[in-house]
Write a protein that holds these residues in place. Structure first.
Motif, PDB file in Angstrom:
ATOM      1  N   ASN A   1      -5.419  27.418 105.747  1.00 24.59           N
ATOM      2  CA  ASN A   1      -6.618  28.087 105.239  1.00 24.59           C
ATOM      3  C   ASN A   1      -7.019  27.568 103.859  1.00 24.59           C
ATOM      4  N   THR A   2      -6.157  26.756 103.252  1.00 25.85           N
ATOM      5  CA  THR A   2      -6.404  26.269 101.897  1.00 25.85           C
ATOM      6  C   THR A   2      -6.616  24.764 101.912  1.00 25.85           C
ATOM      7  N   PRO A   3      -7.748  24.279 101.381  1.00 26.61           N
ATOM      8  CA  PRO A   3      -7.973  22.832 101.342  1.00 26.61           C
ATOM      9  C   PRO A   3      -6.846  22.116 100.618  1.00 26.61           C
TER      10      PRO A   3
ATOM     11  N   MET B   1     -19.030  18.280 104.620  1.00 26.21           N
ATOM     12  CA  MET B   1     -20.414  17.842 104.697  1.00 26.21           C
ATOM     13  C   MET B   1     -20.595  16.462 104.089  1.00 26.21           C
ATOM     14  N   GLU B   2     -19.889  16.202 102.989  1.00 27.74           N
ATOM     15  CA  GLU B   2     -19.959  14.886 102.360  1.00 27.74           C
ATOM     16  C   GLU B   2     -19.412  13.806 103.293  1.00 27.74           C
ATOM     17  N   ILE B   3     -18.315  14.148 103.998  1.00 25.38           N
ATOM     18  CA  ILE B   3     -17.737  13.201 104.949  1.00 25.38           C
ATOM     19  C   ILE B   3     -18.706  12.934 106.092  1.00 25.38           C
ATOM     20  N   GLU B   4     -19.322  13.985 106.601  1.00 23.49           N
ATOM     21  CA  GLU B   4     -20.266  13.837 107.699  1.00 23.49           C
ATOM     22  C   GLU B   4     -21.441  12.964 107.298  1.00 23.49           C
TER      23      GLU B   4
ATOM     24  N   ASP C   1     -17.915  22.003 101.746  1.00 23.07           N
ATOM     25  CA  ASP C   1     -18.692  21.022 100.997  1.00 23.07           C
ATOM     26  C   ASP C   1     -18.132  19.618 101.180  1.00 23.07           C
ATOM     27  N   GLU C   2     -16.807  19.502 101.114  1.00 22.34           N
ATOM     28  CA  GLU C   2     -16.183  18.182 101.296  1.00 22.34           C
ATOM     29  C   GLU C   2     -16.468  17.645 102.699  1.00 22.34           C
TER      30      GLU C   2
ATOM     31  N   LEU D   1     -11.117  21.664 109.044  1.00 20.78           N
ATOM     32  CA  LEU D   1     -11.740  22.661 108.191  1.00 20.78           C
ATOM     33  C   LEU D   1     -10.765  23.821 108.037  1.00 20.78           C
ATOM     34  N   PRO D   2     -10.861  24.595 106.982  1.00 26.59           N
ATOM     35  CA  PRO D   2      -9.955  25.736 106.794  1.00 26.59           C
ATOM     36  C   PRO D   2      -9.918  26.647 108.025  1.00 26.59           C
ATOM     37  N   GLY D   3      -8.708  27.013 108.425  1.00 28.23           N
ATOM     38  CA  GLY D   3      -8.531  27.917 109.554  1.00 28.23           C
ATOM     39  C   GLY D   3      -8.375  27.234 110.894  1.00 28.23           C
TER      40      GLY D   3
END
Length: 298
Positions: free
Chosen positions: A262-264, A294-297, A291-292, A227-229
């Motif tokens: 920090n950038t997808p 969550m879709e993977i999860e 959002d991406e 995730l970012p960061g």
């Protein structure tokens, strides 16, 4: 959220592997440059496979016990696998009968499990490995071939060993393999003679050189989801696979310059390999938006 590291293999490479250079390790009080095995004794020390005695001597001409060989080749396996004496999984292999878990030399017990697990020593029909006995040169041939994977020889007719008939028939091919690869440089091998510490140092270093004088087949490649960061959890060692079937765990230094965590996005980074100058490992870092992710999860 903890990073997820996935394992894969990189694209096959075809360049030659790195050979260890001449050693510049600390010397021994009883080993001079006139000693036939001088450079190999120092190289074996530099590789961490052989050490001297507490009084600063090496005792090059001293006959070698099987326990000494077990420890040296056990150290080799740790070096290749990236394991340590503390991290190695000892409980999947049955101990030799004469080196039980209760053995007084705890270090010898651990190394005996490592070499048995690797198929270097298999013991006698009674399950003993006879650590206190001296190591004959014909026995040495077998364990060196097993330890360093010196099997890749299409033709052994180029070898000239004049006293091969003195060796037991089941050791003869191992001796011919050592001659074929230049691990032994003599024509009179003396199969029944004992191996000295100096001879063993030369055997070790020459076998090590042969093992790595093989093209690289592949290098482990890594994939990290973030995730970012988040910071990627990258390994400090990677496995290099050689075409002769051997693998080597080598330190790696990753270059994260230009990666914006920090950038997808998808970022491909490289790592330099300590033991293989000029070669690199690859890792792909995927930075997902919330959002991406969550879709993977889902």
């Amino acid at each position: 959220m903890k990073s997820l590291i996935k394992w894969g293999l990189a694209v096959t490479l075809t360049v030659s592997a790195f050979l260890p250079s001449a050693a510049f390790a600390q010397g021994y009080s009883d080993v001079s440059e006139k000693d036939t095995h001088y450079e190999n004794i120092l190289t074996a020390q530099e590789l961490g496979l052989m050490t001297g005695y507490a009084d600063g001597t090496f005792q090059s001409s001293k006959p070698l016990q099987r326990a000494n060989v077990i420890k040296a080749l056990g150290k080799l396996q740790l070096r290749l696998s990236g394991e340590t004496l503390e991290s190695y999984p000892y409980y999947g292999t049955r101990p030799f009968r004469d080196i039980p878990r209760t053995h007084a030399d705890k270090e010898l017990f651990k190394y005996s499990i490592i070499v048995k697990d690797a198929g270097i020593f298999d013991g006698d029909p009674n399950g003993n490995v006879n650590p206190g006995k001296l190591m004959s040169r014909q026995q040495m041939a077998k364990v060196l071939v097993n330890a360093f994977g010196l099997w890749d020889a299409e033709d052994l007719e180029d070898t000239v060993i004049t006293d091969l008939d003195q060796a037991a028939w089941y050791f003869q091919d191992y001796i011919l393999l050592l001659s074929h690869f230049g691990v032994t440089t003599v024509t009179e091998y003396r199969p029944l003679a004992t191996t000295t510490r100096g001879q063993f140092a030369s055997f070790l270093v020459r076998s090590y050189d042969v093992m790595f004088d093989s093209p690289i087949d592949s290098i482990d490649e890594y994939y990290v989801d973030l995730l970012p960061g988040e910071q990627p959890e990258l390994p400090d060692h990677v496995f290099v696979y050689l075409e002769n079937g051997n693998m080597f765990s080598t330190p790696v230094e990753w270059d994260l310059n230009g990666v914006d965590l920090n950038t997808p996005g998808e970022y491909v980074i490289t790592g330099t390999l300590k033991e293989f100058p000029g070669e690199t490992a690859t890792a792909t870092i995927y930075v997902y938006s919330e959002d991406e992710w969550m879709e993977i999860e889902e």
